[in-house]
Design an enzyme around this catalytic site. Structure first.
Site, PDB file in Angstrom:
ATOM      1  N   HIS A 469     -27.642  53.823 -11.875  1.00 55.57           N
ATOM      2  CA  HIS A 469     -27.583  52.683 -10.952  1.00 55.57           C
ATOM      3  C   HIS A 469     -27.695  53.148  -9.498  1.00 55.57           C
ATOM      4  O   HIS A 469     -28.548  52.660  -8.735  1.00 55.57           O
ATOM      5  CB  HIS A 469     -26.261  51.930 -11.164  1.00 55.57           C
ATOM      6  CG  HIS A 469     -26.070  50.752 -10.267  1.00 55.57           C
ATOM      7  ND1 HIS A 469     -26.224  49.450 -10.697  1.00 55.57           N
ATOM      8  CD2 HIS A 469     -25.715  50.665  -8.962  1.00 55.57           C
ATOM      9  CE1 HIS A 469     -25.994  48.625  -9.691  1.00 55.57           C
ATOM     10  NE2 HIS A 469     -25.676  49.339  -8.623  1.00 55.57           N
ATOM     11  N   GLU A 470     -26.842  54.080  -9.103  1.00 51.25           N
ATOM     12  CA  GLU A 470     -26.842  54.533  -7.711  1.00 51.25           C
ATOM     13  C   GLU A 470     -28.139  55.267  -7.377  1.00 51.25           C
ATOM     14  O   GLU A 470     -28.648  55.167  -6.253  1.00 51.25           O
ATOM     15  CB  GLU A 470     -25.630  55.423  -7.427  1.00 51.25           C
ATOM     16  CG  GLU A 470     -24.286  54.738  -7.613  1.00 51.25           C
ATOM     17  CD  GLU A 470     -24.162  53.411  -6.871  1.00 51.25           C
ATOM     18  OE1 GLU A 470     -24.833  53.228  -5.825  1.00 51.25           O
ATOM     19  OE2 GLU A 470     -23.403  52.539  -7.335  1.00 51.25           O
ATOM     20  N   HIS A 473     -30.756  52.792  -6.381  1.00 53.85           N
ATOM     21  CA  HIS A 473     -30.648  52.462  -4.956  1.00 53.85           C
ATOM     22  C   HIS A 473     -31.288  53.565  -4.105  1.00 53.85           C
ATOM     23  O   HIS A 473     -31.993  53.290  -3.127  1.00 53.85           O
ATOM     24  CB  HIS A 473     -29.177  52.351  -4.538  1.00 53.85           C
ATOM     25  CG  HIS A 473     -28.518  51.059  -4.892  1.00 53.85           C
ATOM     26  ND1 HIS A 473     -29.069  49.828  -4.571  1.00 53.85           N
ATOM     27  CD2 HIS A 473     -27.325  50.791  -5.493  1.00 53.85           C
ATOM     28  CE1 HIS A 473     -28.247  48.870  -4.974  1.00 53.85           C
ATOM     29  NE2 HIS A 473     -27.192  49.423  -5.543  1.00 53.85           N
ATOM     30  N   HIS A 476     -34.945  53.407  -3.895  1.00 48.74           N
ATOM     31  CA  HIS A 476     -35.340  52.319  -2.991  1.00 48.74           C
ATOM     32  C   HIS A 476     -35.369  52.827  -1.548  1.00 48.74           C
ATOM     33  O   HIS A 476     -36.259  52.472  -0.766  1.00 48.74           O
ATOM     34  CB  HIS A 476     -34.336  51.170  -3.136  1.00 48.74           C
ATOM     35  CG  HIS A 476     -34.854  49.845  -2.688  1.00 48.74           C
ATOM     36  ND1 HIS A 476     -34.066  48.713  -2.668  1.00 48.74           N
ATOM     37  CD2 HIS A 476     -36.059  49.439  -2.231  1.00 48.74           C
ATOM     38  CE1 HIS A 476     -34.765  47.689  -2.229  1.00 48.74           C
ATOM     39  NE2 HIS A 476     -35.983  48.101  -1.955  1.00 48.74           N
TER      40      HIS A 476
END
Length: 678
Positions: A469-470, A473, A476
């Site tokens: 998940h991290e 990010h 991105h």
């Protein structure tokens, strides 16, 4: 005094020279940088040329880069490596930042120039990114008080200063309350049920704290979660669960009740000043969801669909606990313990069976390979890049042609100066200035189990998905490709920012991905195929309960930030009323969620916690597209990279999503994946 924050960083890729920076450097550097930015602002104000996109909007975008850099370094350290000195500095540092931004956004002469450019937007030949920047700049002034009279502007300044200090104090209280609790165990019998690695870690924690012949458990997640999941001693599970629920709610100097009231009332007053009925109305104007009504309708529709499954899950665990141990009054401190036993009985799988296959270093290397397969980037450890703690590792990121893409920091273990949880952050964004491209420096910060004398850091599967998940990010941020820093990377609508992170979690459930990194730490054996199938089978285990739990956080957030009159009542009663539609277990008396809900009272998720579920709809729909073509299909990955990861906030997120997917998302994809509809 020579201040490293005021010099050009003579480091690889211009990275932060952490080893040269002392806490007493921050305030002088900030004040100096603000003075420099104010001179640039005066030059802009006194420019007699007619306002244009170039001499006003672009100029504003470029002013204060040093202020932003120093702020990001300071606030990142205050979250990941703080101490009493940094926290004291924060009480002065934060108001200076707030005042600086207000000096710009409340300055009529600047706004008049911005408005002049905005008024002629129809005649300007701007590309999509430039149009978005113009609109965003104009709205930033209007939404921060540019249209108010002088008296109202003064009150807005006061509110922003108070909010800044109150949020900092809220977070300090939560961190201190977390660090102040210790469950000290001296009787080995009280460790029954706990995995060997957890016991070893607790023994090392005691040793680090200067205590011998005992085991210490704390409220840090890698300590707390295994204890409530595996410890047979019910009374000790009760004790530590109550301690976690009382964080910053106990009757002491760390109690956050008055701060909760103060923060929500200041946010309401600010929204009212700007012409909005509630803080939620103000926030959601700039979100995909658009309004509080839409968010509440979204959350409640999901709640209605998930509640039957949630009730069924709760009943199943209650019946199991009764049958297994004669527990007739299942409490919250029993939930993880019996749910985990039930999962093992039903599927013959549990975290302890999987952890040997998820050695942190191998999982990280696996994620790097996933990124390489999808987006043609490579990670190279670089020990010459300075770091702020010995636990932190720095990497340079290059594309497969050898071109520099980003700097990536990884910080994985809990310590006293780090707040709980996991997050991605940025030290420097991506932008282009005078035809020179500046590449981003990003970091992920987690709290995983530390290695011990006998074992490396082994992750639970939940921690594996957290890391994915991290890292989503981080991708991105790292793959950003635009001109203006305020529109690149994760500078997107808050209910869109979770899409890149949540979609990457899906890869962790796929055999094709797990085969890359899920190797036994002792003999390098692959994770057996039957365990991979069981991971997929258990993906929706207790999903009804977990969905309701997640929705309860979103509903509580919306309840706090939808108030239209100043709140003077009981924080506990208000919370109980907000959570009553989602209660599946008896409340623990004397505990409270709001007082330690850092996401909404310290972080940026006020009236935005719903975005996790909102983005799940997007990620479930988007991953269906990958599944149709293959999870490593290059054409699909290139589209996702181009329209989502690289695009940042240069265009409305729904337009970007449709460019990737070819259509708007279908909410049924999430409900199907969760097993809530067929």
């Amino acid at each position: 005094m020579s201040n490293p924050l005021l010099k050009k960083f003579d480091t690889p890729f211009g990275t932060v020279p952490f080893e040269q920076i002392r806490p007493d450097h921050f305030l002088p550097a900030l004040k100096d940088s603000i003075s420099e930015a104010k001179e640039e602002i005066e030059d802009l104000i006194n420019d007699e040329e007619l306002p244009s996109f170039e001499n006003t909007i672009i100029r504003l975008e470029e002013i204060g880069k040093n202020v932003s850099l120093i702020s990001s370094i300071f606030f990142n350290l205050n979250s990941a490596e703080t101490n009493d000195e940094i926290q004291k500095i924060a009480q002065k540092f934060s108001p200076l930042i707030t005042e600086y931004h207000n000096d710009i956004l409340l300055e009529k002469r600047i706004f008049d120039k911005v408005k002049a450019v905005h008024d002629q937007k129809g005649q300007l030949e701007l590309n999509q990114e430039e149009k978005t920047l113009l609109e965003k700049t104009y709205k930033a002034f209007v939404r921060n008080g540019a249209l108010l009279d002088d008296q109202q502007k003064q009150r807005l300044r006061e509110i922003d200063k108070e909010l800044s200090n109150s949020s900092l104090k809220f977070g300090e209280h939560v961190l201190k309350a977390t660090n102040s609790y210790e469950l000290v165990i001296k009787d080995e019998n009280d460790l029954k049920g706990l995995p060997e690695a957890v016991i070893e870690q607790a023994f090392e924690t005691a040793h680090q704290k200067g205590k011998e012949n005992c085991w210490i458990f704390t409220l840090d997640y890698p300590s707390y979660i295994p204890f409530v999941t595996y410890a047979d001693n019910r009374s000790l599970r009760e004790e530590i669960t109550k301690a976690a629920g009382k964080k910053a709610f106990d009757s002491n100097n760390l109690n956050n009740e008055e701060l909760v009231k103060k923060i929500v009332n200041l946010r309401l007053e600010r929204a009212n000043l700007l012409g909005y009925e509630s803080h939620a109305d103000f926030i959601l104007e700039e979100r995909m969801a658009k309004s509080a009504d839409n968010v509440n309708e979204f959350l409640n529709e999901l709640r209605e669909k998930a509640m039957p499954a949630g009730i069924k899950d709760a009943e199943e665990v209650k019946n199991y606990a009764s049958k297994l141990d004669g527990i007739g009054d299942l409490q919250r401190w029993d939930w993880a313990y019996y749910a985990e036993k039930l999962k093992k009985e039903k599927f013959n799988i549990d975290d302890e069976m999987l952890k040997p296959y998820f050695q942190l270093e191998k999982v990280l290397d696996g994620i790097f390979e996933v990124a390489s397969k999808l987006y043609d980037i490579e990670f190279v450890k670089n020990s010459n890049i300075p770091v702020y703690h010995t636990d932190v590792t720095a990497y340079e990121v290059n594309n497969t042609q050898g071109e520099h893409i980003a700097v990536f920091y990884a910080d994985f273990f809990p310590r006293e100066g780090k707040r709980n949880g996991a997050w991605m952050t940025s030290y420097k964004g991506q932008y282009v200035k005078q035809d020179v491209e500046h590449r981003p420096h990003v970091s992920i910060v987690c709290n995983f189990t530390k290695p011990t004398n006998t074992k490396p850091s082994l992750l639970t599967f939940n921690e594996v998905t957290t890391l994915f998940h991290e890292f989503g990010h981080a991708l991105h941020g790292m793959l950003a490709k635009g001109t203006f820093e305020s529109l690149t990377g994760t500078s997107v609508f808050w209910d869109f920012v979770e899409l890149p992170s949540q979609i990457l979690e899906n890869w962790a459930y796929e055999k094709e991905c797990l085969d890359i990194f899920a190797k036994h730490f002792e003999n390098d054996d692959d994770l057996p195929h039957e365990l991979i199938e069981k991971i997929k089978e258990t993906a929706s285990f207790m999903e009804g309960y977990q969905t309701i739990r997640q929705l309860s956080f979103g509903l509580l957030d919306m309840k706090w930030h939808s108030i239209t009159k100043p709140f003077e009542g009981s924080v506990a009663e208000f919370e109980d009323e907000a959570l009553s539609p989602t209660q599946l277990m008896p409340k623990i008396e004397g505990t409270n969620m709001s007082c330690s809900f850092s996401h909404i009272f310290q972080g940026g998720y006020s009236a935005g916690y719903y975005s996790y579920k909102w983005a799940e709809v997007l990620d479930a729909d988007a991953f269906e597209h990958f599944k149709e073509r293959g999870i490593f299909d290059k054409e699909t990955a290139d589209k996702f990279k181009r329209h989502i990861l690289e695009a940042g906030g240069k265009e409305h997120p729904m337009e970007l999503y449709k460019k990737f997917r070819g259509k708007e998302p279908n909410p049924d994809a999430l409900l199907k994946r969760a097993g809530l509809i067929k």
